[in-house]
Design a protein around this motif. Structure first.
Motif, PDB file in Angstrom:
ATOM      1  N   ALA A  95       0.835  -1.206   0.000  1.00 10.30           N
ATOM      2  CA  ALA A  95       0.000   0.000   0.000  1.00 10.30           C
ATOM      3  C   ALA A  95       0.865   1.249   0.000  1.00 10.30           C
ATOM      4  CB  ALA A  95      -0.932  -0.002   1.211  1.00 10.30           C
ATOM      5  N   ALA A  96       1.939   1.228   0.788  1.00 12.42           N
ATOM      6  CA  ALA A  96       2.851   2.377   0.845  1.00 12.42           C
ATOM      7  C   ALA A  96       3.547   2.587  -0.492  1.00 12.42           C
ATOM      8  CB  ALA A  96       3.884   2.158   1.948  1.00 12.42           C
ATOM      9  N   LYS A  97       3.992   1.510  -1.112  1.00  9.60           N
ATOM     10  CA  LYS A  97       4.701   1.597  -2.390  1.00  9.60           C
ATOM     11  C   LYS A  97       3.795   2.178  -3.478  1.00  9.60           C
ATOM     12  CE  LYS A  97       7.417  -1.304  -5.570  1.00  9.60           C
ATOM     13  NZ  LYS A  97       6.608  -1.149  -6.802  1.00  9.60           N
ATOM     14  N   ILE A  98       2.572   1.672  -3.552  1.00  9.90           N
ATOM     15  CA  ILE A  98       1.623   2.168  -4.552  1.00  9.90           C
ATOM     16  C   ILE A  98       1.326   3.646  -4.304  1.00  9.90           C
ATOM     17  CG2 ILE A  98      -0.761   2.001  -5.369  1.00  9.90           C
ATOM     18  CD1 ILE A  98      -0.578  -1.035  -4.755  1.00  9.90           C
ATOM     19  N   SER A  99       1.132   4.015  -3.041  1.00  9.41           N
ATOM     20  CA  SER A  99       0.820   5.400  -2.697  1.00  9.41           C
ATOM     21  C   SER A  99       1.967   6.333  -3.067  1.00  9.41           C
ATOM     22  CB  SER A  99       0.519   5.516  -1.199  1.00  9.41           C
ATOM     23  OG  SER A  99      -0.626   4.763  -0.853  1.00  9.41           O
ATOM     24  N   ALA A 100       3.188   5.916  -2.777  1.00  6.32           N
ATOM     25  CA  ALA A 100       4.353   6.735  -3.120  1.00  6.32           C
ATOM     26  C   ALA A 100       4.449   6.925  -4.625  1.00  6.32           C
ATOM     27  CB  ALA A 100       5.630   6.090  -2.574  1.00  6.32           C
ATOM     28  N   GLU A 101       4.201   5.864  -5.363  1.00  5.11           N
ATOM     29  CA  GLU A 101       4.247   5.934  -6.824  1.00  5.11           C
ATOM     30  C   GLU A 101       3.145   6.830  -7.375  1.00  5.11           C
ATOM     31  OE1 GLU A 101       4.013   1.827  -7.833  1.00  5.11           O
ATOM     32  OE2 GLU A 101       6.167   1.459  -7.524  1.00  5.11           O
ATOM     33  N   ASN A 102       2.029   6.938  -6.629  1.00  3.02           N
ATOM     34  CA  ASN A 102       0.906   7.782  -7.038  1.00  3.02           C
ATOM     35  C   ASN A 102       1.070   9.236  -6.610  1.00  3.02           C
ATOM     36  OD1 ASN A 102      -0.384   5.674  -8.274  1.00  3.02           O
ATOM     37  ND2 ASN A 102      -1.918   5.363  -6.676  1.00  3.02           N
ATOM     38  N   GLY A 103       2.181   9.537  -5.941  1.00  5.94           N
ATOM     39  CA  GLY A 103       2.443  10.914  -5.560  1.00  5.94           C
ATOM     40  C   GLY A 103       1.914  11.342  -4.212  1.00  5.94           C
ATOM     41  N   VAL A 104       1.444  10.389  -3.394  1.00  8.31           N
ATOM     42  CA  VAL A 104       1.059  10.729  -2.016  1.00  8.31           C
ATOM     43  C   VAL A 104       2.315  11.238  -1.315  1.00  8.31           C
ATOM     44  CG1 VAL A 104       0.230   9.818   0.182  1.00  8.31           C
ATOM     45  CG2 VAL A 104      -0.814   9.047  -1.954  1.00  8.31           C
ATOM     46  N   SER A 105       2.228  12.382  -0.673  1.00  8.98           N
ATOM     47  CA  SER A 105       3.439  13.020  -0.154  1.00  8.98           C
ATOM     48  C   SER A 105       3.817  12.615   1.267  1.00  8.98           C
ATOM     49  CB  SER A 105       3.302  14.545  -0.222  1.00  8.98           C
ATOM     50  OG  SER A 105       2.208  14.982   0.561  1.00  8.98           O
ATOM     51  N   HIS A 106       2.835  12.233   2.089  1.00  8.72           N
ATOM     52  CA  HIS A 106       3.115  11.976   3.511  1.00  8.72           C
ATOM     53  C   HIS A 106       2.606  10.595   3.894  1.00  8.72           C
ATOM     54  CE1 HIS A 106       2.875  13.736   7.900  1.00  8.72           C
ATOM     55  NE2 HIS A 106       3.766  12.773   7.783  1.00  8.72           N
ATOM     56  N   TYR A 107       3.468   9.820   4.555  1.00  4.17           N
ATOM     57  CA  TYR A 107       3.125   8.473   5.018  1.00  4.17           C
ATOM     58  C   TYR A 107       3.265   8.434   6.530  1.00  4.17           C
ATOM     59  CZ  TYR A 107       3.576   3.384   5.696  1.00  4.17           C
ATOM     60  OH  TYR A 107       3.415   2.084   6.102  1.00  4.17           O
ATOM     61  N   ILE A 108       2.195   7.989   7.206  1.00  4.79           N
ATOM     62  CA  ILE A 108       2.206   7.911   8.665  1.00  4.79           C
ATOM     63  C   ILE A 108       1.889   6.483   9.074  1.00  4.79           C
ATOM     64  CG2 ILE A 108       1.263   8.821  10.813  1.00  4.79           C
ATOM     65  CD1 ILE A 108       0.512  11.365   9.361  1.00  4.79           C
ATOM     66  N   LEU A 109       2.811   5.863   9.787  1.00  2.74           N
ATOM     67  CA  LEU A 109       2.722   4.442  10.144  1.00  2.74           C
ATOM     68  C   LEU A 109       2.622   4.244  11.650  1.00  2.74           C
ATOM     69  CD1 LEU A 109       3.132   1.352   9.541  1.00  2.74           C
ATOM     70  CD2 LEU A 109       5.594   1.810   9.702  1.00  2.74           C
TER      71      LEU A 109
END
Length: 213
Positions: A95-109
């Motif tokens: 999910a994180a990889k796909i989101s990063a590739e889609n340009g999501v700028s901030h990831y909170i885990l």
């Protein structure tokens, strides 16, 4: 924040987070990614039902400003350590990889206190390996929370956590143990929302005491 994406939206932290995001006027849209349909009262919440074993087919779901990753299970619930790893590492990383590739700028885990990719504990090892992996993804900002024991109402009963929630609070009144005190799922959700709506370092870990308001 225009769009927030939440995986693990039905869990102890995730369901509180979705409620807080929906109630905050600064958030326009909340995408709750789940394995089964969920009905929500707020019009701001969009429920996206996915098959986590085939997340690449749902890449368009992971488009927005922030991805909140709140997935987590136990080996007992999953059936084995290998199945637990699917949830605690593989699903979250994909999910994180796909989101990063889609340009999501901030990831909170939501990770765990003691997470370490070299730990002898399978649980802490998989948590640490996920942390190590997501640092390398092309997000503009990565924020990792490492809470101790999470307490609150869950969908399923966990005997070990229930017993610990009775024992730890009085023990943690002692000075040495205070920083290891349990934290409610809602308190973690509150901190996640705060982090997402404020500025911060490109890579930052929030440990134990830093999670309490």
């Amino acid at each position: 924040m225009k769009t927030a994406i939440v995986i693990g939206a039905t869990g102890l932290v995730g369901k509180n987070l979705v409620d807080r995001l929906a109630a905050d006027k600064r958030v326009e849209r909340v995408v709750a990614v789940t394995r089964r349909p969920i009905e929500y009262q707020s019009n701001k919440i969009v429920n996206q039902v996915v098959n986590f074993d085939e997340l690449e087919k749902y890449a368009d779901v992971f488009t927005g400003d922030v991805l909140f990753s709140c997935l987590g299970t136990t080996a007992k619930q999953a059936g084995s350590v290998q199945e637990q790893r699917k949830v605690d590492f593989e699903y979250q990383y994909q999910a994180a990889k796909i989101s990063a590739e889609n340009g999501v700028s901030h990831y909170i885990l939501v990770s765990s206190s003691g997470a370490n990719g070299k730990s002898i504990s399978p649980y802490l090892k998989m948590k640490g390996e996920l942390e190590d992996a997501v640092w390398l993804l092309p997000f503009k900002r990565v924020s990792i929370l490492q809470p101790s024991l999470l307490i609150g109402e869950r969908e399923s009963f966990r005997l070990g956590e229930t017993l610990a929630s009775w024992i730890l609070p009085p023990l943690c009144m002692l000075p040495f143990f205070k920083r290891y005190r349990p934290i409610s799922g809602d308190e973690v959700a509150k901190k996640m929302l705060s982090i997402s709506l404020s500025s911060g370092n490109a890579k930052q870990i929030y440990r134990l005491d830093a999670l309490f308001s």
